[in-house]
Structures are given as C-alpha cells and as structure tokens.
Design a protein around this motif. Structure first.
Motif, PDB file in Angstrom:
ATOM      1  N   VAL A 189       0.792  -1.374  -0.193  1.00  0.00           N
ATOM      2  CA  VAL A 189       0.039  -0.091   0.001  1.00  0.00           C
ATOM      3  C   VAL A 189       0.821   1.254  -0.038  1.00  0.00           C
ATOM      4  O   VAL A 189       0.626   2.165  -0.886  1.00  0.00           O
ATOM      5  CB  VAL A 189      -0.862  -0.113   1.234  1.00  0.00           C
ATOM      6  CG1 VAL A 189      -1.713   1.191   1.441  1.00  0.00           C
ATOM      7  CG2 VAL A 189      -1.869  -1.233   0.945  1.00  0.00           C
TER       8      VAL A 189
ATOM      9  N   LEU B 204       0.906   7.492   2.298  1.00  0.00           N
ATOM     10  CA  LEU B 204       0.450   6.569   3.546  1.00  0.00           C
ATOM     11  C   LEU B 204       1.757   5.871   4.343  1.00  0.00           C
ATOM     12  O   LEU B 204       1.318   4.904   5.233  1.00  0.00           O
ATOM     13  CB  LEU B 204      -0.579   5.493   3.002  1.00  0.00           C
ATOM     14  CG  LEU B 204      -1.892   5.947   2.366  1.00  0.00           C
ATOM     15  CD1 LEU B 204      -2.633   4.850   1.908  1.00  0.00           C
ATOM     16  CD2 LEU B 204      -2.449   6.929   3.242  1.00  0.00           C
TER      17      LEU B 204
ATOM     18  N   GLY C  80      -4.598  13.876   2.737  1.00  0.00           N
ATOM     19  CA  GLY C  80      -5.980  13.783   2.450  1.00  0.00           C
ATOM     20  C   GLY C  80      -6.782  15.066   1.829  1.00  0.00           C
ATOM     21  O   GLY C  80      -7.442  15.041   0.942  1.00  0.00           O
TER      22      GLY C  80
ATOM     23  N   VAL D 269     -13.950   8.590  -2.321  1.00  0.00           N
ATOM     24  CA  VAL D 269     -12.928   7.508  -2.392  1.00  0.00           C
ATOM     25  C   VAL D 269     -12.126   7.768  -1.605  1.00  0.00           C
ATOM     26  O   VAL D 269     -11.676   6.886  -0.487  1.00  0.00           O
ATOM     27  CB  VAL D 269     -12.481   6.908  -3.540  1.00  0.00           C
ATOM     28  CG1 VAL D 269     -11.454   5.982  -3.295  1.00  0.00           C
ATOM     29  CG2 VAL D 269     -13.440   6.227  -4.658  1.00  0.00           C
ATOM     30  N   THR D 270     -11.422   9.231  -1.502  1.00  0.00           N
ATOM     31  CA  THR D 270     -10.447   9.686  -0.617  1.00  0.00           C
ATOM     32  C   THR D 270     -11.051   9.614   0.999  1.00  0.00           C
ATOM     33  O   THR D 270     -10.437   9.325   1.818  1.00  0.00           O
ATOM     34  CB  THR D 270      -9.956  10.947  -1.170  1.00  0.00           C
ATOM     35  OG1 THR D 270      -9.509  10.807  -2.337  1.00  0.00           O
ATOM     36  CG2 THR D 270      -8.776  11.317  -0.078  1.00  0.00           C
TER      37      THR D 270
ATOM     38  N   GLY E 244     -11.115   6.388   2.686  1.00  0.00           N
ATOM     39  CA  GLY E 244      -9.618   5.878   2.889  1.00  0.00           C
ATOM     40  C   GLY E 244      -9.369   6.445   4.173  1.00  0.00           C
ATOM     41  O   GLY E 244      -8.937   5.979   5.137  1.00  0.00           O
ATOM     42  N   LEU E 245      -9.685   7.982   4.082  1.00  0.00           N
ATOM     43  CA  LEU E 245      -9.233   8.678   5.368  1.00  0.00           C
ATOM     44  C   LEU E 245      -9.927   8.452   6.659  1.00  0.00           C
ATOM     45  O   LEU E 245      -9.359   8.350   7.532  1.00  0.00           O
ATOM     46  CB  LEU E 245      -9.590  10.244   4.859  1.00  0.00           C
ATOM     47  CG  LEU E 245      -8.740  11.232   5.995  1.00  0.00           C
ATOM     48  CD1 LEU E 245      -7.112  11.068   5.605  1.00  0.00           C
ATOM     49  CD2 LEU E 245      -9.311  12.709   5.660  1.00  0.00           C
TER      50      LEU E 245
ATOM     51  N   ALA F 294     -11.209   5.330   7.412  1.00  0.00           N
ATOM     52  CA  ALA F 294     -10.605   4.042   7.631  1.00  0.00           C
ATOM     53  C   ALA F 294      -9.125   4.336   8.466  1.00  0.00           C
ATOM     54  O   ALA F 294      -8.601   3.750   9.439  1.00  0.00           O
ATOM     55  CB  ALA F 294     -10.405   3.025   6.423  1.00  0.00           C
ATOM     56  N   CYS F 295      -8.199   5.393   7.910  1.00  0.00           N
ATOM     57  CA  CYS F 295      -7.265   5.541   8.443  1.00  0.00           C
ATOM     58  C   CYS F 295      -7.374   6.165   9.738  1.00  0.00           C
ATOM     59  O   CYS F 295      -6.373   5.936  10.769  1.00  0.00           O
ATOM     60  CB  CYS F 295      -6.196   6.387   7.632  1.00  0.00           C
ATOM     61  SG  CYS F 295      -5.644   5.948   6.012  1.00  0.00           S
TER      62      CYS F 295
END
Length: 225
Positions: A85, A92, A134, A181-182, A185-186, A188-189
């Motif tokens: 990743v 990331l 992000g 989509v970003t 992901g943000l 989840a992070c």
C-alpha cells in the motif's frame, strides 16, 4: 534469526530515515503541484520530477525487501500488504506505525514503556501528515467541480480534520467520485490510528500498574488484611 532476516533488518534500519525524507519530498512536491495554480509550468514539472524520484526510491526499497525476504512475489504481497500500500501511495507511509505497534505487542515478555510513548507520538504525527495529504487529494478533485462545497484549501483542511477525527460535521463534503473514495480511505485511517493510540495507551497503563504491583511489598496490596 537467519541471514536474510538479519539483512532485511539492517536494510530497514539504514533506509528508514531516507524513506522518511523521501515521503516528505513526495508530499511537498505533491502539495506544490496541487496548490501552485499560478506557478509557471516549468516549476510545476520540477515538483512532479521530485515526486516521481521519491516514488522511485520506494519502488527500489520494495524490490529489495522482496529479494531479501526470499518469498515469491504473490506470497510477499499477501504477507506485506502494508508495504504494498505504501508503494502504491507513499503518502500513506505514516501507517507503518502499525508495524511498530505490532512489534510492541510481541514484546510482552520484556515490555519497554518508552516504545508505547513513541507509538502514541508517531500516531499523532501520522494523523497530521495523513490529514494534510487527504486534504490535498480531496482539494485536487473538488477544486472547480460543479456543486462542490469544498471550494478552498481551507475548506479541505477543515473537512480532513473532522473526517480523520471521525466527528464528521457534514457542513462540507466531497461530491466527486475521487473525493468520496479519498474520504473512505481517510475515515479508515482515522479509525486505525485511533485504535492504535488507545490500544497502546491501555497497554502502557497495564504495564505501569503491573510494575507498581511487583514493587509493592507483600501484604501491602489493596484488599490485603
């Protein structure tokens, strides 16, 4: 520990600082590329060159790790998913903090309290870097998009802070597919970092209380008669 494992550990120690700098160069080049709307094209191309050069360093590091592991590519991909990743998106790299936390969890026999503090400090830094990255990514998608509520980079920063902290006020939100989509992901992070911090802090408290109990003379423990 076999020779390959020792070589891999030495490689990680030697390249950790270099890759940390490369990730910052990648982020800086990416930021100038996104925010420098008024810069001459040549300077934006220079920033893009620095970004690709930093990316190349991550690619070399990944290939060396693959070779030193002695694993087949597909097996390495499954067992080193986080490295993969980071290769795809060097922004990331702060998430490698999860690997550090995993090392701490394996040292329950000889816990080092300073490592818990390091993980919590690293998680805080990771949150800042991830939030900034992000915000840049969402801004690149939302800038000039029809019906977008994120019109300035300041709006994007505010959105990233509320999303990464899992608060989510909802006053501004992405409308483009790439922005959404970003956002996923943000989020989840943010959850991963929050879990690492709370888990590390809880483990640190347990270790502190355990050591205090070990130092307490017999008969002085709470509830002893």
């Amino acid at each position: 520990m076999n020779d390959r494992s020792q070589q891999l550990e030495r490689w990680e120690e030697r390249t950790d600082a270099l890759l940390a700098v490369a990730s910052l160069v990648f982020l800086a080049g990416y930021a100038v590329r996104i925010l420098g709307h008024d810069l001459p094209l040549v300077w934006r191309d220079v920033c893009l060159g620095f970004t690709y050069a930093a990316w190349a360093l991550f690619a070399v590091d990944y290939l060396v790790r693959l070779w030193l592991s002695g694993l087949r590519p597909l097996r390495f991909l499954r067992t080193h998913l986080l490295d993969t990743v980071v290769l795809l998106l060097p922004l990331l790299r702060p998430l490698r903090m999860v690997t550090e936390y995993d090392k701490i969890q394996r040292r329950r026999d000889q816990p080092r309290l300073t490592l818990y503090v390091r993980v919590m400090a690293y998680a805080g830094l990771s949150s800042i870097l991830l939030g900034f990255a992000g915000a840049l990514t969402v801004y690149s998608y939302e800038y000039g998009a029809p019906g977008a509520s994120i019109r300035t980079f300041g709006d994007s920063i505010w959105w990233a802070c509320s999303t990464l902290s899992t608060v989510g006020y909802g006053d501004v939100s992405p409308v483009t597919p790439g922005g959404r989509v970003t956002a996923v992901g943000l989020m989840a992070c943010g959850l991963a970092l929050l879990g690492a911090v709370t888990g590390s802090f809880s483990s640190w408290l347990v270790q502190v209380f355990t050591r205090e109990d070990e130092k307490r003379p017999p008969g002085n423990s709470p509830g002893a008669s």
